[in-house]
Scaffold this motif. Structure first.
Motif, mmCIF file in Angstrom:
data_model
loop_
_atom_site.group_PDB
_atom_site.id
_atom_site.type_symbol
_atom_site.label_atom_id
_atom_site.label_comp_id
_atom_site.label_asym_id
_atom_site.label_seq_id
_atom_site.Cartn_x
_atom_site.Cartn_y
_atom_site.Cartn_z
ATOM 1 N N SER A 38 0.852 -1.194 0.000
ATOM 2 C CA SER A 38 0.000 0.000 0.000
ATOM 3 C C SER A 38 0.888 1.245 0.000
ATOM 4 C CB SER A 38 -0.933 -0.003 1.215
ATOM 5 O OG SER A 38 -0.193 0.093 2.414
ATOM 6 N N PRO A 39 0.396 2.349 -0.548
ATOM 7 C CA PRO A 39 1.239 3.552 -0.660
ATOM 8 C C PRO A 39 1.576 4.168 0.702
ATOM 9 C CG PRO A 39 -0.713 3.684 -2.079
ATOM 10 C CD PRO A 39 -0.920 2.533 -1.154
ATOM 11 N N LEU A 40 2.755 4.767 0.774
ATOM 12 C CA LEU A 40 3.110 5.626 1.898
ATOM 13 C C LEU A 40 3.099 7.047 1.346
ATOM 14 C CD1 LEU A 40 4.010 5.693 4.901
ATOM 15 C CD2 LEU A 40 6.373 5.760 4.065
ATOM 16 N N GLN A 41 2.028 7.757 1.631
ATOM 17 C CA GLN A 41 1.844 9.084 1.046
ATOM 18 C C GLN A 41 2.645 10.136 1.809
ATOM 19 O OE1 GLN A 41 0.192 9.154 -1.674
ATOM 20 N NE2 GLN A 41 -1.454 7.651 -1.642
ATOM 21 N N PHE A 57 1.781 9.073 5.513
ATOM 22 C CA PHE A 57 0.445 8.508 5.727
ATOM 23 C C PHE A 57 0.356 7.160 5.030
ATOM 24 C CE2 PHE A 57 -4.187 8.219 5.024
ATOM 25 C CZ PHE A 57 -4.685 8.638 6.257
ATOM 26 N N LYS A 58 0.339 6.084 5.800
ATOM 27 C CA LYS A 58 0.227 4.732 5.239
ATOM 28 C C LYS A 58 -1.212 4.511 4.812
ATOM 29 C CE LYS A 58 1.991 0.600 4.344
ATOM 30 N NZ LYS A 58 2.688 0.409 3.066
ATOM 31 N N ASP A 59 -1.422 4.482 3.515
ATOM 32 C CA ASP A 59 -2.753 4.516 2.914
ATOM 33 C C ASP A 59 -3.275 3.107 2.633
ATOM 34 O OD1 ASP A 59 -5.006 4.949 1.387
ATOM 35 O OD2 ASP A 59 -3.947 5.851 -0.314
ATOM 36 N N GLU A 60 -4.170 2.636 3.499
ATOM 37 C CA GLU A 60 -4.717 1.276 3.376
ATOM 38 C C GLU A 60 -6.070 1.239 2.669
ATOM 39 O OE1 GLU A 60 -3.234 -1.805 4.605
ATOM 40 O OE2 GLU A 60 -1.572 -0.395 4.405
ATOM 41 N N VAL A 207 2.762 -6.710 8.057
ATOM 42 C CA VAL A 207 3.088 -6.550 6.639
ATOM 43 C C VAL A 207 3.211 -5.057 6.328
ATOM 44 C CG1 VAL A 207 2.189 -6.818 4.289
ATOM 45 C CG2 VAL A 207 2.114 -8.744 5.880
ATOM 46 N N MET A 208 2.357 -4.249 6.965
ATOM 47 C CA MET A 208 2.438 -2.790 6.768
ATOM 48 C C MET A 208 3.781 -2.237 7.215
ATOM 49 S SD MET A 208 -1.228 -1.184 7.876
ATOM 50 C CE MET A 208 -1.167 -1.864 9.545
ATOM 51 N N THR A 209 4.271 -2.705 8.343
ATOM 52 C CA THR A 209 5.514 -2.155 8.870
ATOM 53 C C THR A 209 6.728 -2.654 8.089
ATOM 54 O OG1 THR A 209 5.253 -3.813 10.652
ATOM 55 C CG2 THR A 209 4.741 -1.540 11.180
ATOM 56 N N TYR A 210 6.658 -3.885 7.555
ATOM 57 C CA TYR A 210 7.691 -4.339 6.622
ATOM 58 C C TYR A 210 7.751 -3.392 5.431
ATOM 59 C CZ TYR A 210 9.233 -8.937 8.368
ATOM 60 O OH TYR A 210 9.817 -9.948 9.081
ATOM 61 N N GLU A 211 6.577 -3.073 4.899
ATOM 62 C CA GLU A 211 6.508 -2.201 3.730
ATOM 63 C C GLU A 211 7.037 -0.802 4.055
ATOM 64 O OE1 GLU A 211 2.511 -4.355 1.847
ATOM 65 O OE2 GLU A 211 2.397 -2.341 2.684
ATOM 66 N N ILE A 212 6.638 -0.283 5.207
ATOM 67 C CA ILE A 212 7.070 1.064 5.597
ATOM 68 C C ILE A 212 8.592 1.132 5.699
ATOM 69 C CG2 ILE A 212 7.105 2.717 7.517
ATOM 70 C CD1 ILE A 212 4.152 1.906 8.019
#
Length: 386
Positions: A38-41, A57-60, A207-212
């Motif tokens: 997901s994008p990190l805006q 802003f982690k955009d889910e 998974v979000m924090t891996y991506e971030i």
């Protein structure tokens, strides 16, 4: 707004949430059909408007088409529970995600039923996971949940059971019915005697924090992470994993909750898990939780710097502001619970005392979680206009 300054010990959380669980969840979910980070805006215009240096802003809002970070947790827990169930029956034989979703074990699983209580998004994730694996699913929703959220779950083939009262009442009903019917509870909250499955849900969230961590490789580490409270599952997962990633450079960790559903804030003040009786439902429906998750609390009590509560006053404005984009920002779809961090920054914008208490100033780089998009389309349209 209320604020409680905690005195965290910054303790290691490996004994609460084993880091191996994070890796297993990421390796599984990144191979699911439809997966993409997901994008990190970068909301630079919003940051300028709210008097800080940067807002990430982690955009889910589009995650797996379910429009919520919750799709990472409940569905993954369903997969893990089914794999372990089948491995036990087949004496340790390896069972893959593909085996489950292909229908290879459909006959064996035709009577397998998963259940959960939900304010909406978690139930939708569990229902999606059950649908993907071809098993039965019942989702318990309280009367404060909108009918459109119930319909979204039914479209995935699950049965919705409506319960009088609030989220905590629906959780009580699920526990009773699951025992009576030998169903499997897939809950995003943990409590005495039930901690195993929620760890899979929380691992899915990371998974979000891996991506971030990958998305911010060229960026400066945030000075603050502001994350929504709820039962504490998301906050606990984010806190544990971000601390493991950034170690001594960890940002200041701030939890934000609705003032009418502030179980984590009250727990921090009391120094122990504390349940609150929700008498007035917040607009932030996904955060309307009265009892902390035991796993989440065991992480947060020693690793959270600040607990704050906010009113609903700025939620609609925050949704409109982020949707239209500010100062050249890309417009972002964010639902009522997804803008809690933005609403908090709006509430303290002109409050010098609160900004000082949180250590927020014009140099601050703040990571926020846009936990949901328009998961209630009718309500979103009423508020934002499109």
């Amino acid at each position: 707004m209320q604020h409680f300054k905690n005195n965290p010990e910054y303790s290691n959380t490996d004994h609460v949430l084993n880091p191996k669980l994070f890796e297993e969840a990421y390796e599984s979910i990144k191979n699911w059909s439809g997966y993409q980070p997901s994008p990190l805006q970068d909301l630079n215009g919003m940051a300028n408007e709210l008097g800080v240096n940067k807002i990430y802003f982690k955009d889910e809002s589009e995650r797996f088409g379910l429009k919520s970070f919750k799709s990472l947790g409940g569905a993954y827990a369903v997969v893990r529970v089914l794999k372990e169930h089948l491995q036990t029956k087949h004496q340790g034989q390896e069972i893959t995600d593909e085996d489950l979703k292909s229908g290879k074990y459909a006959e064996e699983l035709k009577n397998f039923t998963v259940v959960t209580a939900t304010d909406g998004n978690h139930g939708r994730s569990v229902a999606w996971g059950a649908h993907e694996c071809g098993i039965n699913c019942k989702i318990y929703m309280h009367k404060g949940v909108s009918k459109s959220r119930g319909i979204a779950v039914e479209l995935l083939g699950a049965e919705v059971v409506w319960v009088d009262g609030n989220y905590d009442d629906s959780l009580v009903r699920v526990k009773h019915d699951a025992i009576e019917n030998e169903w499997y509870i897939i809950s995003d909250t943990s409590y005495d005697g039930y901690t195993y499955v929620p760890k899979f849900v929380m691992a899915g969230y990371t998974v979000m924090t891996y991506e971030i961590a990958k998305q911010m490789e060229e960026e400066q580490i945030p000075t603050h992470i502001i994350v929504q409270g709820g039962v504490g599952g998301l906050a606990g997962a984010v806190c544990a994993h971000m601390a493991a990633i950034w170690k001594e450079h960890r940002p200041r960790f701030v939890i934000v909750e609705p003032e009418t559903a502030d179980c984590l804030y009250q727990s921090a003040k009391a120094g122990k898990p504390t349940m609150v009786d929700i008498k007035v439902e917040t607009l932030m429906g996904g955060l309307s939780c009265g009892e902390p998750s035991t796993i989440g609390w065991n992480i947060l009590k020693d690793n959270t710097d600040d607990f704050i509560t906010i009113s609903d006053d700025n939620i609609k404005s925050a949704m409109r502001l982020i949707a239209m984009g500010v100062g050249g920002d890309h417009g972002v779809e964010a639902g009522e619970s997804g803008v809690a961090g933005i609403a908090a920054l709006m509430e303290i914008k002109d409050n010098d005392e609160m900004r000082a208490a949180l250590g927020i100033n014009t140099d601050s780089r703040i990571l926020l979680f846009g936990t949901e998009g328009a998961t209630d389309p009718e309500l979103y349209k009423d508020i934002v206009g499109s």
